[in-house]
Design a protein around this motif. Structure first.
Motif, PDB file in Angstrom:
ATOM      1  N   SER A 143      -2.979   0.667  -7.842  1.00 29.97           N
ATOM      2  CA  SER A 143      -3.368  -0.550  -7.139  1.00 29.97           C
ATOM      3  C   SER A 143      -2.419  -1.657  -7.540  1.00 29.97           C
ATOM      4  N   VAL A 144      -2.353  -2.690  -6.724  1.00 24.88           N
ATOM      5  CA  VAL A 144      -1.525  -3.854  -7.032  1.00 24.88           C
ATOM      6  C   VAL A 144      -2.372  -5.104  -6.860  1.00 24.88           C
ATOM      7  N   SER A 145      -2.288  -5.989  -7.846  1.00 27.72           N
ATOM      8  CA  SER A 145      -3.041  -7.239  -7.822  1.00 27.72           C
ATOM      9  C   SER A 145      -2.105  -8.401  -8.114  1.00 27.72           C
ATOM     10  N   LEU A 146      -2.391  -9.555  -7.506  1.00 29.06           N
ATOM     11  CA  LEU A 146      -1.601 -10.760  -7.710  1.00 29.06           C
ATOM     12  C   LEU A 146      -2.298 -11.692  -8.688  1.00 29.06           C
ATOM     13  N   ARG A 147      -1.487 -12.356  -9.504  1.00 26.46           N
ATOM     14  CA  ARG A 147      -2.026 -13.351 -10.427  1.00 26.46           C
ATOM     15  C   ARG A 147      -2.628 -14.510  -9.646  1.00 26.46           C
ATOM     16  N   GLY A 164       0.818  -1.213   0.000  1.00 26.18           N
ATOM     17  CA  GLY A 164       0.000   0.000   0.000  1.00 26.18           C
ATOM     18  C   GLY A 164       0.845   1.253   0.000  1.00 26.18           C
ATOM     19  N   ARG A 165       1.927   1.248   0.758  1.00 24.09           N
ATOM     20  CA  ARG A 165       2.829   2.404   0.779  1.00 24.09           C
ATOM     21  C   ARG A 165       3.432   2.627  -0.606  1.00 24.09           C
ATOM     22  N   LEU A 166       3.799   1.549  -1.285  1.00 26.13           N
ATOM     23  CA  LEU A 166       4.394   1.690  -2.615  1.00 26.13           C
ATOM     24  C   LEU A 166       3.377   2.201  -3.634  1.00 26.13           C
ATOM     25  N   CYS A 167       2.105   1.851  -3.462  1.00 23.45           N
ATOM     26  CA  CYS A 167       1.071   2.434  -4.327  1.00 23.45           C
ATOM     27  C   CYS A 167       1.026   3.949  -4.138  1.00 23.45           C
ATOM     28  N   LEU A 205      -4.536  -6.727  -3.948  1.00 27.47           N
ATOM     29  CA  LEU A 205      -3.716  -6.731  -2.743  1.00 27.47           C
ATOM     30  C   LEU A 205      -3.811  -5.420  -1.989  1.00 27.47           C
ATOM     31  N   SER A 206      -3.671  -4.307  -2.691  1.00 28.82           N
ATOM     32  CA  SER A 206      -3.714  -3.010  -2.030  1.00 28.82           C
ATOM     33  C   SER A 206      -3.975  -1.927  -3.064  1.00 28.82           C
ATOM     34  N   ALA A 207      -4.295  -0.739  -2.579  1.00 31.43           N
ATOM     35  CA  ALA A 207      -4.573   0.385  -3.462  1.00 31.43           C
ATOM     36  C   ALA A 207      -4.320   1.683  -2.710  1.00 31.43           C
ATOM     37  N   SER A 208      -4.078   2.743  -3.464  1.00 25.89           N
ATOM     38  CA  SER A 208      -3.796   4.044  -2.855  1.00 25.89           C
ATOM     39  C   SER A 208      -5.058   4.777  -2.439  1.00 25.89           C
ATOM     40  N   SER A 209      -6.215   4.350  -2.942  1.00 27.22           N
ATOM     41  CA  SER A 209      -7.468   5.045  -2.653  1.00 27.22           C
ATOM     42  C   SER A 209      -8.639   4.125  -2.945  1.00 27.22           C
TER      43      SER A 209
END
Length: 263
Positions: free
Chosen positions: A68-72, A52-55, A80-84
């Motif tokens: 946002s980041v998503s895993l295959r 989340g911090r890296l987003c 996985l996480s998102a900035s907003s």
């Protein structure tokens, strides 16, 4: 959510590069400034907080309003996480539809830059996603794979509120963040390690959401006598028709509020 004015100097050739952007001499100033921004962003974070911090760092470094980041995963990517909340919503739209730049980046193992979802080639390539993204206030999406073409573990997705591409320098910065994101994900502790708090896998909450979808898929398979792919397609279609996410529909199926053999 960070919203920038239309005349953001980071988008103007020769303008102020802003913190974490190229703008000086020396070897690879982009990489050095990105490294500084990443170090500041993740300082003091617990392992599970790093994605989340890296987003948030990606939003700081690039002319985008969300990340946002998503895993295959089989069938559907796992957010996985998102900035907003807006970025999380865009990731859920792609997962529900099974379509969009994120899906294409996973398939190709290479960055996919959808520079204008309002018209032209990009809008035609993902027509349903493009319509929903623009309705949600996003007009360009950039998906950067995590890992390599041979081993792609997910994507970093970047969202912009107006059409436009990334410069070579900006794409380089996006790749730097994606590379750090990949390393961070591979380094996160798992539940079978003794130093993991309470022995819980850090992905347990995400796994619960994902398992709900596949539990619902199993119930739809039994109701309709179809295979897993067809059942997932029916769940996604129901979510799309009713303007919901796949997870929302899955919860209703599990709670017996929705049955597919009644249609």
């Amino acid at each position: 959510m960070v919203v920038r004015p239309r005349d953001d100097p980071r988008d103007v050739p020769g303008g102020d590069p802003g913190p974490g952007r190229a703008g000086g001499g020396g070897p690879d100033p982009d990489g050095a400034r990105a490294a500084d921004a990443i170090a500041r962003g993740v300082r003091g974070a617990e392992p599970g907080e790093v994605p989340g911090r890296l987003c948030e760092v990606a939003v700081e470094l690039l002319p985008v309003i969300g990340a946002s980041v998503s895993l295959r995963s089989e069938g559907m990517p796992v957010q996985l996480s998102a900035s907003s909340a807006q970025a999380a919503h865009l990731a859920q739209i792609q997962a529900t539809l099974g379509d969009g730049p994120c899906q294409s980046a996973l398939a190709d193992g290479a960055p996919v830059l959808a520079c204008d979802l309002t018209t032209g080639r990009d809008a035609g390539r993902w027509p349903v996603f493009a319509q929903q993204a623009t309705e949600a206030g996003v007009q360009a999406v950039y998906a950067v794979p995590l890992g390599s073409g041979a081993v792609c573990v997910g994507t970093l997705d970047l969202y912009r509120d107006r059409p436009g591409g990334l410069t070579d320098r900006q794409l380089h910065l996006a790749r730097v963040v994606a590379g750090v994101m990949t390393v961070a994900l591979m380094a996160l502790p798992h539940g079978d390690e003794p130093d993991t708090q309470d022995g819980n896998d850090w992905l347990s909450g995400l796994a619960t959401d994902h398992d709900e979808v596949y539990q619902a898929v199993g119930m739809i398979m039994a109701q309709l006598g179809v295979g897993a792919d067809d059942a997932l397609a029916r769940l996604r279609a129901d979510a799309f028709v009713h303007g919901r996410t796949a997870q929302d529909v899955a919860r209703d199926v599990i709670a017996h509020r929705t049955r597919f053999d009644r249609y």
